[in-house]
Every structure is written in structure tokens, then in C-alpha cells.
Design an enzyme around this catalytic site. Structure first.
Site, short mmCIF file in Angstrom:
data_model
loop_
_atom_site.label_atom_id
_atom_site.label_comp_id
_atom_site.label_asym_id
_atom_site.label_seq_id
_atom_site.Cartn_x
_atom_site.Cartn_y
_atom_site.Cartn_z
N LYS A 1 0.84 -1.30 -0.09
CA LYS A 1 -0.04 -0.02 0.06
C LYS A 1 0.78 1.26 -0.07
O LYS A 1 0.68 2.09 -0.49
CB LYS A 1 -0.90 0.04 1.20
CG LYS A 1 -2.04 0.81 1.23
CD LYS A 1 -2.78 0.78 2.69
CE LYS A 1 -3.78 -0.52 2.60
NZ LYS A 1 -4.09 -0.49 3.87
N ARG B 1 -2.74 3.31 8.77
CA ARG B 1 -3.13 2.01 8.15
C ARG B 1 -2.04 1.12 8.19
O ARG B 1 -0.91 1.43 7.79
CB ARG B 1 -3.50 2.09 6.89
CG ARG B 1 -4.93 2.79 6.60
CD ARG B 1 -5.17 3.12 5.43
NE ARG B 1 -6.43 4.14 5.02
CZ ARG B 1 -7.32 3.77 4.82
NH1 ARG B 1 -8.04 2.31 4.49
NH2 ARG B 1 -8.55 4.66 4.60
N GLY C 1 -7.88 -7.37 5.36
CA GLY C 1 -8.68 -7.63 6.64
C GLY C 1 -7.95 -8.34 7.62
O GLY C 1 -8.28 -8.33 8.78
N MET D 1 -4.90 -7.06 9.06
CA MET D 1 -4.17 -6.28 10.14
C MET D 1 -5.16 -5.05 10.18
O MET D 1 -6.48 -4.96 9.85
CB MET D 1 -2.84 -5.85 9.67
CG MET D 1 -1.92 -7.28 9.95
SD MET D 1 -0.36 -6.93 9.17
CE MET D 1 -0.56 -6.49 7.56
N ARG E 1 -4.25 -1.25 -5.60
CA ARG E 1 -3.49 -2.44 -5.69
C ARG E 1 -3.92 -3.40 -6.93
O ARG E 1 -5.07 -2.94 -7.60
CB ARG E 1 -3.76 -3.24 -4.44
CG ARG E 1 -5.34 -3.63 -4.12
CD ARG E 1 -5.64 -4.17 -2.92
NE ARG E 1 -6.78 -4.21 -2.62
CZ ARG E 1 -7.54 -4.18 -1.33
NH1 ARG E 1 -6.76 -4.49 -0.43
NH2 ARG E 1 -8.72 -4.42 -1.22
N HIS F 1 -6.98 -45.85 -5.36
CA HIS F 1 -7.52 -46.40 -6.48
C HIS F 1 -8.58 -45.52 -6.75
O HIS F 1 -8.80 -44.68 -8.25
CB HIS F 1 -8.32 -47.75 -6.47
CG HIS F 1 -8.90 -48.00 -7.69
ND1 HIS F 1 -10.19 -48.12 -7.95
CD2 HIS F 1 -8.61 -48.80 -8.76
CE1 HIS F 1 -10.87 -48.46 -8.99
NE2 HIS F 1 -9.72 -48.99 -9.76
N ARG G 1 3.04 -48.64 -19.83
CA ARG G 1 3.64 -49.30 -18.99
C ARG G 1 2.76 -50.82 -18.85
O ARG G 1 1.62 -51.02 -18.95
CB ARG G 1 3.50 -48.68 -17.48
CG ARG G 1 3.82 -49.47 -16.29
CD ARG G 1 3.85 -48.71 -15.11
NE ARG G 1 2.30 -48.77 -14.62
CZ ARG G 1 1.79 -48.13 -13.73
NH1 ARG G 1 2.63 -47.38 -12.77
NH2 ARG G 1 0.75 -48.36 -13.15
N SER H 1 11.07 -42.82 -16.49
CA SER H 1 10.15 -41.96 -16.02
C SER H 1 9.80 -42.15 -14.56
O SER H 1 9.97 -43.36 -13.99
CB SER H 1 8.71 -42.30 -16.58
OG SER H 1 7.82 -41.68 -16.15
N GLY I 1 8.45 -42.57 -11.10
CA GLY I 1 7.25 -42.56 -10.50
C GLY I 1 7.21 -42.24 -9.20
O GLY I 1 7.48 -42.93 -8.20
N CYS J 1 5.95 -39.11 -13.86
CA CYS J 1 4.41 -39.42 -13.97
C CYS J 1 3.70 -39.62 -12.77
O CYS J 1 2.60 -40.17 -12.94
CB CYS J 1 4.19 -40.67 -15.18
SG CYS J 1 5.19 -42.15 -14.41
N TYR K 1 10.15 -34.10 -19.79
CA TYR K 1 8.83 -34.07 -20.03
C TYR K 1 8.04 -34.23 -18.57
O TYR K 1 8.72 -34.74 -17.63
CB TYR K 1 8.07 -34.82 -20.88
CG TYR K 1 8.18 -36.38 -20.56
CD1 TYR K 1 7.11 -36.81 -19.78
CD2 TYR K 1 9.15 -37.19 -20.91
CE1 TYR K 1 6.91 -38.25 -19.52
CE2 TYR K 1 9.06 -38.51 -20.49
CZ TYR K 1 8.14 -39.26 -19.76
OH TYR K 1 8.24 -40.43 -19.35
C1 PEP Z 1 4.05 -43.68 -9.51
O1 PEP Z 1 4.51 -44.64 -8.98
O2 PEP Z 1 4.32 -42.67 -9.48
C2 PEP Z 1 2.90 -44.17 -10.73
C3 PEP Z 1 2.92 -43.31 -11.77
O3 PEP Z 1 2.66 -45.41 -10.69
P1 PEP Z 1 1.30 -45.77 -10.07
O4 PEP Z 1 0.70 -44.62 -9.10
O5 PEP Z 1 0.68 -46.61 -10.82
O6 PEP Z 1 1.92 -47.07 -8.87
MG MG Z 2 4.13 -46.70 -9.34
#
Ligand code: PEP
Ligand code: MG
Length: 931
Positions: free
Chosen positions: A24, A95, A104, A106, A341, A457, A619, A815, A817, A883, A903
Site C-alpha cells: 500500500k 493503516r 482484513g 491487520m 492494488r 484407486h 507401462r 520416468s 514414478g 508421471c 517432460y
Molecule cells: C508412480 O508410482 O508414481 C506411478 C505413476 O505409478 P502408480 O501410481 O500407478 O503406482
Molecule cells: Mg508406481
């Protein structure tokens, strides 16, 4: 030693130093310096606040008081008024304002400088007794509550009584007399509470007020807010205090006060937007005591001022290069700007204004991208609860998959499917879900589970489908047999309607109205700009042709993880998978696999068609196979139930004898019917249907028991399964390569990437690689074409990180996991941590975040860095991705960019967020601080 300067006039403060002057304060300096009509004032720095909070003694430091007095003398000169001078009193506001806006949180005190003498003086001067007592009662209440600690409610109670006595609907209908009485009663309240009268010396008032604002930085509200929004001392440390000459919008009908935005914060439209009130003070607008008028009406009420406001909005935007939210006051026909602001807006307004401001030449594309926080896009990608809905939360679980859904409760997937076919909207409520529930997922609007975390799941499947899910809601006790559940003590039956909000984890009774998502043209433009800037590729985790097609519409640049086990999850496939698992010999198993392969091949072909020319990483089977079977508890229940039925049937065949003994007249009356029934039952008995079913269930139970593991997540899964059941992996590899061959034959371009899960050693990879090379030769011969492919590994166990250099000898890509890698790094069970101890860990600060959601850069991230370094020593051009669930989160994406990942892959609805975050990561790479 020269004292550090702690007080800065609006003319001299450095507009760019928000850390020192607060947002401010810095903005007031900026506006003053470009010649906007800001009432004169000065800023006391955050450094003054910090050194005050660090000292033991009471009161402000003498050197600070000296600087303040000098600044006040300057203010007196500029305004021609005197602080505490009854002839022409100078009044100021005090202020708070830190580097990061904490709305809000202070405190603010207005009209400082009023006392018994200046009140009289001001009345003489303004000839407006009502105005002066109105200003005085505001000072007494604000000063009394903030400066002296008298309870706000006690002031409110007095004021309410006076309004009642005077039959005044609101403050503005009270006359001077009533307001004077209010002041007197307020003053008495202060005296009764503090045993002292309101300080009359304006400098004493000022010192107390400044101390109170300093203290409010360490107030509970402010501390909680900083914790909630992760505001670190590097971002904002201490509050500045702004002392500003009071201007009044409540001195008559040529006065007004208002708040405005330089563009419409709801739609982003480029027009002045706001509200004002004639003859009122700023806090009246905020308090909602009277209804303000839309700013368009000011054009008629005060045309000159309206024109000035139009000019002001352009100047503010040009100067700040951002939409502004500003406060103004009109005192006797003169416009003042009291604060500005950056405007807070919804996501669609942010996007529209970004595109417009680039087109208007106000911003570059890069700046336009940086002003939108990637997570904001969530608002646009899922239906969300209407913020205007007034609702009470019934219970809270984990926000597992964003979006909101309402529907009738159903407790099993079949019922969900049947109900949905009848056109009903349902929410599937389960303790936890299993692959066999998948048709229920398709049918339901949303999923609610009482167990499991954000990588359970239910959560993972729901996210991949973009369906709302709340998981791990302990407050639900489900009674499947009675088809009812207790949610936070409230009994709910099948068919009762609930609403779940997967963005917050909240559960509501009944329908809560929702707002549909919009994937607007402007967003597409913005994301294209982002893709041009970002270096990380953004892939999607998707496993079915439908999921992959959805991922494509979100702009996925390929598939980073296709979990093949999900392809078995369909009603016509699951029984074959079960047969395969129950098979007694490899030959028998092969028969089931021969039935499965066409399904997988067709799915792969469709996925390749949708992703033609783009990378697709597939996979091989990962979860332990018993996950495809019912639980032993379910089986035991079913077997017992079947046995009961069998006994009932047997009892029924003896019914004529029983009746003969007990009630012969009944037997006579129903003889013919009974004979038909008993004959039918005899036939049924002779078919031994119950026995057959019981025996098959008992076989299944045996198998379930033999497959059961104490620790399935660390047990017989992934590559271990592929090695012990080579037929399964071989079938999958063949399906991938044959689909690829057929796609290529049809003129398509695809290089499938075969990925092996849960790998610990190079030998495991070699084992699977042998299957691949043999099958590959076979497929090329069969189709008589070259079938390119890549072979790679998941890195999700700690040993794989440590041996990444060796794995890279065979793996052409890797990758991370991070779901499993986080589990392995912390030794926290993915299934249990999130609804057992993690919330407490987060609450008490043992862990700042949930590592299954926000990548743990210091631990898991460090392992990733080691693995990449070693892997690329062996194979410098190694393609490396992530991933796990964390891969779609902006902070993880910044880190992944920093460590040169190729990626990130995330669930389809997070793809747009990740694309924007990848651009942010590139644009802010220089500021990135690791650890
Ligand atoms: C992981 O373990 O990050 C993964 C992508 O595999 P999952 O969650 O299927 O075990
Ligand atoms: Mg896994």
C-alpha cells in the site's frame, strides 16, 4: 553512527521497494510521484516494525518518534492544518500494509487527531456538527478496540441501542445529537474498561495507534493467514504503517466515497467497474450498511468526477501494467485516490484481460502469461460449486479429484450403472473402490470413499476420468447390507441426494448448485503462447481411448503413462482376467490371455490413432494381481449367503410335509400350487447350481488367500509379476507391437515406448527385454514391416535411483514414478498416510505439505537429481520424465525444468495447468532457488 531512515514521505519513498514500504505504501508513493491526487502522507517502514517488535521496552523508539514528528510537521505545512490545533485540525488515518496484501488481517484507525478541543474547533470550522461527531465516534471505536483492547462488540451493542432508541434504520439516519450521545457513551466505555480516559494528546494517540498496527503483524489472524497462504519472511516481513491526511466523503452531498476496478473483475471487460456512496466514509461501503450505487450512475450524479475517474483508471493501468482495484473519496467536489492494488479476479477475467492487454500493447506475451497463476485454471476446467450458494458442510474428506457433483447415493457399482441407465444422477459411495467398480465410475457423477488417500484407486481413476472424487472421509460409516451410511452422525439412505466437492473435500446434504466449466477461446490462445515458451513437454496419464482423446483436447503432447491394468477394468474383460488369474497351469492361463489380447491390441490401435505422431508410453502390468479378485471378506459373505439360500431351498421342498403336520387345511387349499413349486425346487436342487457356485467361490477364496500379501504395495507387483508370470507381459508386449505394426501399415506414425514398472536391477530389465526382442522379431516377420519401438523403465524405487547409470545401459527412457518413489523415500504407506498421520504432520508443521501431492524436492527431488546425473553419464540424450501425481503441480514443474527433465505427465485435466506452469518455469528460471 548514522541512524537508518525509517520514515518516508509519499514524495520520497521508493515505489519499487514493497518489502520496505509495504504494497500500500509503495503504491501511495508511486501515485503521488506520477501526480495523481493522493492526500499528503508518509510511510513508516517495515524495518521500523521489526525493530519495534524485537525490543523489550514499551513505546516507540525515541529516534522513530523524532522522525514521525518531522514528517508530521511537513504534513502540517502541506495541508496548512495543525495536528491537535482546534482552529484548523489536521486528521490522519493510520493503516497497516505489508509487502503481500493480507486483506482484513491487520488494523486501521481513522480520524486520528480528534479530541474534545479539536472536535469543537472542527464544528466551528465546518458548521457540521453531525459530520464531526460521526467522525469522532468512528475514531473512539477504532482506537478503543485496536489501540486499547476494548471489545468491538461492546461498542456495537451501545450503537445498536442508540439506533433503536432513535428508530434509525441505519447510521446515516442518526442526527448530531444521537451521534454525540454515542461518543459520550463510547468514551465512558473506554474509561470503565481501561480506567483511563481516551488520550487527548494527538501524539499519544498516534504512538498507541502505530504500536497497535505493528503488533497486529504478530496477531493470531495475521499469523494464521501467513501460514495458510505460505507467506514466508522472504516475501513479507513486518508491516509498514501509512499515515495519510484524512479526506472526507461524508461532508455533504457533494462528497462521496467508492471502490472501483479498472476493468470488470467478473468478466475482464475493459470498462470502469465499481460502486460509490454519496455522503459516506469508506468503511460504510465495506460494511454494507447502505447499498452503494453502480459507478455508471456517477456519470449523472457527478459528470466531471466521472471523467476524472475514467482518466484515473487509464493512468493507473498504464503505470502499474496490471488491472487495479482502487479506493477513492470525493471531498467537496474534489477527487482523491486513497489506495490502489492489483485487482483480484476470477480465472476467466484474468485470461481475457491478459489477451486484451497484449493486444492493447500494454503487456508482452511473457508478462501476460506470468500474471496468471497456473493453479487458477482449475476454476475453468471443472464444474464448481456456485459460490453464491448458502450451504452447510456435512463432513470433509480429502480433495482427491477436483470438481463438484450432486446425485443420489448408491453403494455399489452395479446399482450406479442401473440407475444411470434410467437417467438418474448418482454418487458412488464406497469404503474403497476396486477395478471391478469401474463401470460404477463411468456411471456416477462423482465418487466418495471413506478410506484411502489421494493416490488411492478411487482418486487416481477419478482424476484420470476428470470426475470429482472425495476420498478418505473418516466421518462416513457405511453399512452395505442395510444400504445406509452415517455421515457425521446423520443417517443417509440409498437414494438420498448429496453433493461432493472434490476441490475442497467437502460433502453436503442435498443439491448444491454448480457452475459449468468453460474452455474459452482466449484460454486456447494463451496456452499456445505458453507452449511456445515452455521447454518441458507436457504429457498426460491416460489409459483408455476415451481418456486419451480427452487428454488431446486439453493439449497433451503425448501420453506419458498408460497404465495397462486399467484396460482390464471393463465388465466384459474382468471375468477373463479372473479366469487368467485362477488358471492352474501356464497353458490354461494362455487361453485366457488369447482372449484378452484382441481387446488390448484394439485399444492400443485406437490410442495410437488419436496420438498419431506423438509419443505414447505404455507401462506393463503393475498392481498385484489379487487386486482383480474380490476381497476374502466379500467372498466369505457371498459363500455364507449362498449356503443360507441352499438351506432355504431344501426347507421349501419339505413344506408340504410341514403343512400336513401343522395345518392340513392349508395343504388341501394350496395343494396344486405347492406341488408345482416343490417340483420346480427339486429340479433346481438336482442341477446343483448352488453347489457349483459355492465351489467356484470357494476356489476363488483359496486363490485370494494364497495371493494375499501383508504388504501388497511392496510385494508381488510390477516387473516381479512379469517375471513370475511371463505369459502376461508377453501378451501385453505382443499387443503393443502388433497394434503398432497395424497402425504403421495403415500409414500412421508411432514409436511406442514400452515401460517396465517397479524395476530395481538391470537384470530385471534384461529379463523383460528378452521377451521384447523375441516378440518384436516375431511381429516384424508376421507383418513384414519394420516396427520401431523404445524400451524404458519406471524409476520408482530407491535402488533404481541409485543404479540409474546401470539401468541406462538398456533403458532408452526413464520416468520417475513419484507416487511410489515418495512412498519408498519416506517409508510412508501411500494408502494410509494421507488419512492417518499426514494431516497432523501438516498442521503442526512437521511437514509443510503432503508429499504425495507436492513433490518433496529436498528428499525425493534430490534422489531424482542423482538418478538423472548418473543416467545421463551413461546415455547423454536420455529422455527423462515424471508421471507421479506431483508432476502436474507448478512447483514440481519448476523443479523439473531446473533439473532438465524432458517432460512431465499428469492427469488430463491438469494438462493446461502444467502447460502454463512449464512456461512460468522457463520465464522465471533465473530466480529459481534450489532447496
Ligand atoms: C508412480 O508410482 O508414481 C506411478 C505413476 O505409478 P502408480 O501410481 O500407478 O503406482
Ligand atoms: Mg508406481
Amino acid at each position: 553512527m548514522e541512524q537508518k531512515k525509517l520514515v518516508f514521505s509519499f514524495e520520497e519513498g521508493d515505489r519499487n521497494n514493497k518489502k520496505l514500504l509495504g504494497g500500500k505504501g509503495a503504491n501511495l508513493c508511486a501515485m503521488t510521484q506520477i501526480g495523481l491526487p493522493v492526500p499528503p502522507g508518509f510511510v513508516i517502514s517495515t524495518e521500523a516494525c521489526l525493530s519495534h517488535l524485537a525490543q523489550k521496552r514499551k513505546g516507540l523508539q525515541p529516534s522513530l518518534i523524532k522522525e514521525i514528528k518531522m514528517a508530521m510537521a511537513d504534513l502540517e505545512k502541506k495541508t496548512g492544518k495543525g495536528f491537535g490545533n482546534p482552529k484548523n485540525p489536521l486528521l490522519v488515518s493510520v493503516r497497516s500494509g505489508s509487502a503481500i496484501s493480507m486483506p482484513g488481517m491487520m488494523d486501521t484507525i481513522l480520524n486520528l487527531g480528534l479530541n474534545e478541543e479539536t472536535v469543537d474547533g472542527l464544528i466551528k470550522l465546518t458548521k457540521n456538527e453531525r459530520f464531526v461527531y460521526d467522525a469522532y465516534r468512528r475514531l473512539i471505536q477504532l482506537f478503543g478496540s485496536i489501540g486499547l483492547g476494548v471489545k468491538d462488540e461492546e461498542f456495537d451493542a451501545i450503537f445498536e441501542k442508540i439506533k433503536k432508541k432513535n428508530k434509525a434504520a441505519d447510521d446515516s439516519s442518526l442526527g448530531a445529537g444521537a451521534l454525540k450521545e454515542t461518543c459520550n457513551q463510547f468514551l465512558k466505555l473506554i474509561k470503565d474498561n481501561t480506567k483511563k480516559p481516551l488520550p487527548q494528546d494527538p501524539y499519544v494517540q498516534m504512538e498507541i495507534a502505530i504500536e497497535a498496527v505493528f503488533r497486529s503483524w504478530m496477531g493470531k489472524r495475521a499469523i494464521d493467514y501467513r501460514r495458510e497462504f505460505h507467506i514466508t519472511p522472504e516475501m513479507a516481513d513486518g508491516t509498514a504503517v501509512n499515515i495519510c491526511t484524512m479526506v472526507f466523503g461524508n461532508m455533504g452531498d457533494n462528497c462521496a466515497t467508492g471502490v472501483a476496478f479498472t476493468r470488470d473483475p467478473g468478466t475482464g471487460e475493459n470498462r470502469l467497474f465499481g460502486e460509490y456512496m454519496i455522503n459516506a466514509q469508506g468503511e460504510d461501503v465495506v460494511a454494507g450498511i447502505r447499498t452503494p450505487k453502480p459507478i455508471s450512475k456517477l456519470r449523472k450524479d457527478m459528470p466531471g468526477i466521472y471523467r476524472e475517474l475514467e482518466e484515473l483508471r487509464h493512468t493507473l493501468e498504464k503505470d502499474n501494467r496490471e488491472v487495479q482495484d482502487f479506493e477513492f473519496t470525493i471531498e467537496k467536489g474534489k477527487l482523491y485516490c486513497l489506495q490502489t492494488r492489483n485487482g483480484k479476479m476470477n480465472a476467466s477475467a484474468f485470461i481475457k484481460t491478459s489477451i486484451d492487454m497484449v493486444n492493447e500493447g500494454l503487456l508482452t506475451e511473457e508478462e501476460a502469461i506470468l500474471r496468471i497463476q497456473p493453479d487458477m485454471l482449475t476454476q475453468l476446467l471443472h464444474p464448481r460449486l456456485d459460490p453464491k450458494a448458502k450451504v452447510e458442510v456435512l463432513a470433509q474428506g480429502l480433495p482427491a479429484s477436483p470438481g463438484a457433483a450432486s446425485g443420489k447415493i448408491v453403494f455399489d457399482a452395479d446399482k450406479a450403472e442401473n440407475q444411470a441407465k434410467l437417467g438418474e444422477k448418482v454418487v458412488l459411495v464406497r469404503e474403497e473402490t476396486k477395478p471391478e467398480d469401474i463401470h460404477g465410475f463411468f456411471a456416477a457423477q462423482g465418487i466418495l470413499t471413506s478410506r484411502g488417500g489421494k493416490t488411492s484407486h478411487a482418486a487416481v481413476v477419478a482424476r484420470s476420468m476428470g470426475k470429482p472424487c472425495v476420498s478418505g472421509c473418516d466421518a462416513i460409516k457405511i453399512n452395505n447390507l442395510a444400504k445406509e451410511a452415517m455421515i457425521s452422525g446423520e443417517p443417509l439412505r440409498e437414494g438420498d441426494v448429496i453433493t461432493i466437492d472434490g476441490s475442497t473435500g467437502n460433502i453436503y446434504k442435498g443439491i448444491v448448485p454448480t457452475i459449468e466449466p468453460e474452455f474459452v477461446e482466449d484460454l486456447l490462445v494463451l496456452l499456445e503462447w505458453a507452449d511456445d515458451i515452455g521447454e518441458l513437454q507436457v504429457m498426460a496419464n491416460a489409459d483408455t481411448p476415451e481418456g486419451v482423446a480427452k487428454a488431446r483436447t486439453y493439449g497433451a503432447m503425448g501420453i506419458g503413462l498408460c497404465r495397462t491394468e486399467r484396460m482390464f477394468n471393463q465388465p466384459e474383460r474382468l471375468p477373463i482376467v479372473r479366469e487368467m488369474i485362477l488358471a492352474e497351469s501356464p497353458e490354461e492361463r494362455q487361453k485366457s490371455l488369447d482372449q484378452l489380447i484382441p481387446f488390448q491390441r484394439e485399444d492400443f490401435k485406437e490410442i495410437f490413432r488419436v496420438m498419431d505422431g506423438l509419443p505414447v508410453t505404455i507401462r506393463l502390468l503393475d498392481p498385484p494381481i489379487h487386486e482383480f479378485l474380490p476381497s476374502d471378506e466379500e467372498l466369505v459373505n457371498e459363500i455364507n449367503h449362498l449356503k443360507d439360500l441352499r438351506e432355504t431351498v431344501e426347507g421349501m421342498t419339505e413344506l408340504p410335509d410341514t403343512l400336513k403336520l401343522l395345518a392340513p387345511e392349508f395343504l388341501e387349499k394350496y395343494k396344486a400350487t405347492l406341488e408345482t413349486i416343490t417340483q420346480g425346487l427339486e429340479e433346481l436342487k438336482n442341477k446343483h447350481l448352488a453347489e457349483t457356485l459355492i465351489s467356484s467361490k470357494e476356489t476363488m477364496l483359496q486363490k485370494v488367500k494364497s495371493l494375499s500379501e501383508t504388504n501388497p504395495m511392496l510385494g508381488h507387483r510390477g516387473v516381479r509379476l512379469g517375471i513370475t508370470y511371463p505369459e502376461i507381459y508377453s501378451m501385453q508386449i505382443r499387443a503393443i507391437l502388433e497394434a503398432s505394426a497395424e497402425h504403421v501399415k495403415e500409414g500412421g506414425h508411432i514409436i511406442p515406448e514400452i515401460m517396465v514398472p517397479q524395476v530395481c536391477t538391470l537384470e530385471e530389465l534384461e529379463w523383460v527385454h528378452r521377451y521384447v526382442t523375441t516378440i518384436h522379431k516375431n511381429v516384424e516377420m508376421k507383418y513384414r514391416i519394420k516396427v520401431p519401438y523404445k524400451f524404458g523403465t519406471m524409476v520408482e524405487v530407491v535402488r533404481a535411483c541409485m543404479r540409474a547409470g546401470r539401468l541406462a545401459e538398456l533403458a532408452e527412457f526413464m520416468s520417475f514414478g513419484t507416487n511410489d518413489l515418495t512412498q519408498a523415500t519416506f517409508s510412508f504407506s501411500r494408502e494410509d498416510a494421507e488419512n492417518k498421520f499426514l494431516p497432523l504432520y501438516n498442521e503442526v508443521g512437521i511437514l509443510q505439505h503432503n508429499p504425495f501431492e507436492v513433490l518433496d524436492i529436498k528428499g525425493v527431488g534430490r534422489l531424482m537429481m542423482i538418478a538423472i546425473e548418473w543416467a545421463r553419464k551413461t546415455r547423454p540424450d536420455m529422455k527423462v520424465g515424471i508421471c507421479g501425481e506431483q508432476g502436474g503441480h507448478p512447483e514440481a514443474i519448476r523443479f523439473c525444468h531446473h533439473i532438465n527433465l524432458s517432460y512431465v505427465s499428469c492427469s488430463p485435466p491438469r494438462v493446461p495447468i502444467a502447460r502454463l506452469a512449464a512456461a512460468h518455469a522457463k520465464l522465471t528460471e533465473k530466480e529459481y532457488v534450489l532447496f
